[in-house]
Every structure is written in structure tokens, then in C-alpha cells.
Scaffold this motif. Sequence first.
Motif, PDB file in Angstrom:
ATOM      1  N   VAL A 291      21.205  42.193  43.915  1.00 13.97           N
ATOM      2  CA  VAL A 291      20.099  43.148  43.773  1.00 13.97           C
ATOM      3  C   VAL A 291      18.804  42.553  44.325  1.00 13.97           C
ATOM      4  O   VAL A 291      18.037  43.240  45.003  1.00 13.97           O
ATOM      5  N   ARG A 292      18.570  41.276  44.070  1.00 15.33           N
ATOM      6  CA  ARG A 292      17.362  40.610  44.571  1.00 15.33           C
ATOM      7  C   ARG A 292      17.322  40.668  46.104  1.00 15.33           C
ATOM      8  O   ARG A 292      16.295  41.005  46.701  1.00 15.33           O
ATOM      9  N   HIS A 293      18.436  40.360  46.745  1.00 14.18           N
ATOM     10  CA  HIS A 293      18.494  40.404  48.208  1.00 14.18           C
ATOM     11  C   HIS A 293      18.328  41.839  48.723  1.00 14.18           C
ATOM     12  O   HIS A 293      17.644  42.063  49.723  1.00 14.18           O
ATOM     13  N   LEU A 294      18.954  42.784  48.068  1.00  9.60           N
ATOM     14  CA  LEU A 294      18.819  44.184  48.489  1.00  9.60           C
ATOM     15  C   LEU A 294      17.371  44.649  48.376  1.00  9.60           C
ATOM     16  O   LEU A 294      16.850  45.310  49.283  1.00  9.60           O
ATOM     17  N   ARG A 295      16.714  44.293  47.284  1.00  5.53           N
ATOM     18  CA  ARG A 295      15.303  44.689  47.111  1.00  5.53           C
ATOM     19  C   ARG A 295      14.426  44.085  48.195  1.00  5.53           C
ATOM     20  O   ARG A 295      13.549  44.754  48.739  1.00  5.53           O
ATOM     21  N   ARG A 296      14.653  42.820  48.498  1.00  4.34           N
ATOM     22  CA  ARG A 296      13.859  42.169  49.553  1.00  4.34           C
ATOM     23  C   ARG A 296      14.047  42.885  50.886  1.00  4.34           C
ATOM     24  O   ARG A 296      13.081  43.117  51.613  1.00  4.34           O
TER      25      ARG A 296
ATOM     26  N   ASN B 281      12.236  46.241  50.939  1.00  5.90           N
ATOM     27  CA  ASN B 281      10.780  46.185  50.877  1.00  5.90           C
ATOM     28  C   ASN B 281      10.146  45.473  52.060  1.00  5.90           C
ATOM     29  O   ASN B 281       8.943  45.525  52.241  1.00  5.90           O
ATOM     30  N   GLU B 282      10.964  44.816  52.883  1.00  2.00           N
ATOM     31  CA  GLU B 282      10.449  44.066  54.019  1.00  2.00           C
ATOM     32  C   GLU B 282      10.058  45.036  55.132  1.00  2.00           C
ATOM     33  O   GLU B 282      10.853  45.887  55.522  1.00  2.00           O
ATOM     34  N   PRO B 283       8.829  44.914  55.640  1.00  2.00           N
ATOM     35  CA  PRO B 283       8.439  45.828  56.735  1.00  2.00           C
ATOM     36  C   PRO B 283       9.227  45.533  58.004  1.00  2.00           C
ATOM     37  O   PRO B 283       9.581  44.396  58.283  1.00  2.00           O
ATOM     38  N   LYS B 284       9.514  46.582  58.744  1.00  2.00           N
ATOM     39  CA  LYS B 284      10.193  46.435  60.040  1.00  2.00           C
ATOM     40  C   LYS B 284       9.224  45.849  61.053  1.00  2.00           C
ATOM     41  O   LYS B 284       8.015  46.010  60.932  1.00  2.00           O
ATOM     42  N   ALA B 285       9.763  45.192  62.069  1.00  2.00           N
ATOM     43  CA  ALA B 285       8.922  44.619  63.127  1.00  2.00           C
ATOM     44  C   ALA B 285       8.085  45.705  63.797  1.00  2.00           C
ATOM     45  O   ALA B 285       6.940  45.491  64.166  1.00  2.00           O
ATOM     46  N   SER B 286       8.630  46.902  63.915  1.00  2.00           N
ATOM     47  CA  SER B 286       7.907  48.004  64.557  1.00  2.00           C
ATOM     48  C   SER B 286       6.757  48.524  63.697  1.00  2.00           C
ATOM     49  O   SER B 286       5.857  49.183  64.184  1.00  2.00           O
ATOM     50  N   ASP B 287       6.778  48.201  62.376  1.00  2.00           N
ATOM     51  CA  ASP B 287       5.707  48.627  61.477  1.00  2.00           C
ATOM     52  C   ASP B 287       4.525  47.665  61.484  1.00  2.00           C
ATOM     53  O   ASP B 287       3.451  47.990  61.009  1.00  2.00           O
ATOM     54  N   ALA B 288       4.750  46.460  61.994  1.00  2.00           N
ATOM     55  CA  ALA B 288       3.702  45.425  61.935  1.00  2.00           C
ATOM     56  C   ALA B 288       2.661  45.630  63.009  1.00  2.00           C
ATOM     57  O   ALA B 288       2.757  46.337  63.917  1.00  2.00           O
TER      58      ALA B 288
END
Length: 65
Positions: free
Chosen positions: A50-55, A58-65
Motif C-alpha cells: 500500500v505504501r508503494h502504491l500510494r507513492r 501521488n508522484e507527479p508525472k514528468a509531463s506535470d513538472a
Amino acid sequence: MAVLEPVALLLIERQVPMVFHTGVGIPPELAAGNPDLVVCIKPTSPDRLVRHLRRQMNEPKASDA
């Protein structure tokens, strides 16, 4: 090429977050070419999975940066 490789490569290309939960790992070529892939080898505690799935979710995509 393992069955999962074409799908995994397409998802990577589309920047779809994913976590591999497997008893045997992922093909060495896939791992070598994609060092940021998250792989949980079975047995994996539910908390860790679950911890890995949440990360990943929630991690922004490179295209969002």
C-alpha cells in the motif's frame, strides 16, 4: 520478451504509475532499462504494498513538472 514487457513498456511510455507485485521479479532487461520501477517480491506485507502504491499514485508525472 516476457508477456508483461510490452504492456509495461507501453505504461512507462504513457507515464502510468505502477507497482509490480510478483513472486519471480521482472525481466533483467526491463529492470536495467527502467531502474525506477517499483518491484515488490512476494510475500510482501500489505502495508509495504500500500505504501508503494500510494507513492506511485501521488508522484507527479514528468509531463506535470
